[in-house]
Write a protein that holds these residues in place. Structure first.
Motif, short mmCIF file in Angstrom:
data_model
loop_
_atom_site.label_atom_id
_atom_site.label_comp_id
_atom_site.label_asym_id
_atom_site.label_seq_id
_atom_site.Cartn_x
_atom_site.Cartn_y
_atom_site.Cartn_z
N VAL A 97 90.56 -4.92 -12.18
CA VAL A 97 89.60 -4.09 -13.00
C VAL A 97 88.61 -3.86 -12.02
O VAL A 97 87.88 -4.71 -11.30
CB VAL A 97 88.92 -5.01 -14.17
N GLN A 98 88.02 -2.57 -11.95
CA GLN A 98 87.21 -2.08 -10.91
C GLN A 98 86.00 -2.71 -10.86
O GLN A 98 85.37 -2.95 -9.78
CB GLN A 98 87.43 -0.77 -10.77
N ASP A 99 85.41 -2.92 -11.94
CA ASP A 99 84.22 -3.43 -11.99
C ASP A 99 83.91 -4.85 -11.45
O ASP A 99 82.97 -5.49 -10.72
CB ASP A 99 83.49 -3.49 -13.45
N TRP A 100 85.03 -5.63 -11.72
CA TRP A 100 85.14 -6.89 -11.14
C TRP A 100 85.47 -7.11 -9.80
O TRP A 100 84.62 -7.77 -9.14
CB TRP A 100 86.29 -7.62 -11.67
N MET A 101 86.14 -5.97 -9.16
CA MET A 101 86.19 -5.91 -7.82
C MET A 101 85.13 -5.47 -7.19
O MET A 101 84.55 -6.19 -6.18
CB MET A 101 87.47 -4.91 -7.41
N GLY A 102 84.27 -4.82 -7.86
CA GLY A 102 83.04 -4.30 -7.25
C GLY A 102 81.92 -5.58 -7.29
O GLY A 102 81.20 -5.90 -6.28
N ARG A 107 85.79 -3.88 -4.06
CA ARG A 107 86.30 -2.53 -4.77
C ARG A 107 86.72 -1.59 -3.45
O ARG A 107 85.90 -1.23 -2.68
CB ARG A 107 85.09 -1.99 -5.51
N ALA A 108 87.85 -0.94 -3.74
CA ALA A 108 88.51 -0.10 -2.62
C ALA A 108 88.04 1.23 -3.11
O ALA A 108 88.19 1.70 -4.20
CB ALA A 108 89.94 -0.21 -2.93
N GLU A 109 87.81 2.32 -1.98
CA GLU A 109 87.48 3.70 -2.30
C GLU A 109 88.78 4.32 -3.06
O GLU A 109 88.61 5.24 -3.81
CB GLU A 109 86.97 4.23 -0.92
N SER A 110 89.90 3.81 -2.35
CA SER A 110 91.19 4.35 -2.99
C SER A 110 91.93 3.32 -3.20
O SER A 110 92.97 2.94 -2.75
CB SER A 110 91.90 5.23 -1.87
N PRO A 111 92.06 2.91 -4.90
CA PRO A 111 92.81 1.82 -5.28
C PRO A 111 94.43 2.23 -5.12
O PRO A 111 95.25 1.11 -4.66
CB PRO A 111 92.41 1.66 -6.66
N LEU A 112 94.81 3.33 -5.29
CA LEU A 112 96.26 3.74 -5.13
C LEU A 112 96.69 3.69 -3.66
O LEU A 112 97.68 3.13 -3.21
CB LEU A 112 96.48 5.30 -5.79
#
Length: 291
Positions: A97-102, A107-112
């Motif tokens: 979950v990107q909010d959690w990663m932040g 948090r990655a700029e390019s999760p893919l």
């Protein structure tokens, strides 16, 4: 035959896990799935404990958020679990979950891009290869496991977006679909996975696991209505959950299986008054009705 499982929700305290795992094992449940949601319980920690407390139950982790974990550490831990409990651990990874990663500065700029680099490195390490990589996110310098798995080491990916579904088909050994995925979306997602598999020339099996919101017993309708509102599915016509008796559950499992799910993991509500009873219900009353 469709595989049936349930979830030990991490909203339950870790000390509840032993009793629920033993209930699942005694009742003959096929699979119990665990989550590594922030900031609740560690996925591989709970998986190792659950596997140690049972003799036949398969335990899935769905999923490990890759931004949180250096790929070498993940490979070491996954390999250890695979060697300790051959054939009984199922591991899935994903964006998280990107909010959690932040919240944790991961948090990655390019999760893919991260997921592609990570999956390639993880699979190579688990195959016993020596890996050097200088990617955007994954950087390894002559890394190899001293204790790689002695048998197959499948890695599944959790996926929702089109590009991630295709990536899973290309690189992973299976795909996990989140709760709230209706049968029509399972069909669509399966087609996207197959696009990735075709582009990579893959013909090996690719199981699809899907979570299904489920409630039975006293207050099931009310609990599920609240759960659907929480997850943003207030329209009762959307086929994203099941409530009722074992026949209703078996009919729902059949719908998702016909849509392309190989494993249906029945996900109780966090406020289920009897989690062990839910496990027994699935294993002893629903399972006999599922083909």
């Amino acid at each position: 035959m469709t595989t049936l499982g349930t979830v030990f929700l991490p909203q339950l305290p870790p000390e509840r896990l032993r009793d629920l795992v033993r209930t699942a094992d005694d009742a003959g449940l096929e699979e119990l799935w665990l989550w590594e949601d922030c900031f609740l319980e560690g996925g591989l920690t709970t998986a190792a404990a659950a596997l140690a407390w049972t003799s036949r139950l398969r335990v899935g982790v769905g999923l490990l958020p890759v931004p949180l974990r250096n790929v070498a550490i993940s490979a070491m831990e996954i390999s250890t679990v695979f060697r300790l409990f051959p054939g009984r651990a199922i591991i899935a990874a994903g964006h998280g979950v990107q909010d959690w990663m932040g919240q944790v500065g991961a948090r990655a700029e390019s999760p893919l891009t991260l997921l592609r680099e990570y999956t390639l490195a993880l699979r190579a390490l688990l195959r016993g290869q020596r890996v050097s990589a200088q990617g955007r996110y994954v950087r390894l310098d002559d890394v190899a496991l001293d204790w790689p798995p002695t048998g197959p080491a499948p890695i599944l990916l959790g996926a929702t977006g089109d590009r991630t579904l295709r990536l899973s088909g290309e690189l992973a050994d299976g795909t996990v679909l989140t709760g709230g995925t209706d049968p029509a979306t399972v069909r669509r997602n399966r087609a996207l996975i197959d696009e990735g598999r075709s582009a990579a020339g893959r013909t090996d099996p690719h199981p699809v696991v899907v979570y299904l919101h489920a409630a039975t017993g006293p207050g099931a309708q009310e609990r599920m209505a609240a759960e659907r509102r929480k997850w943003g599915y207030p329209d009762p016509s959307r086929d994203v959950s099941v409530t009722g008796d074992e026949h209703a559950f078996a009919d729902a499992v059949a719908r998702w299986a016909e849509a392309g799910a190989d494993t249906v993991v029945l996900q109780p509500t966090p406020d289920d008054p009897d989690p062990e009873g839910f496990v027994r219900f699935v294993a002893e009353r629903v399972r006999p009705l599922v083909k």
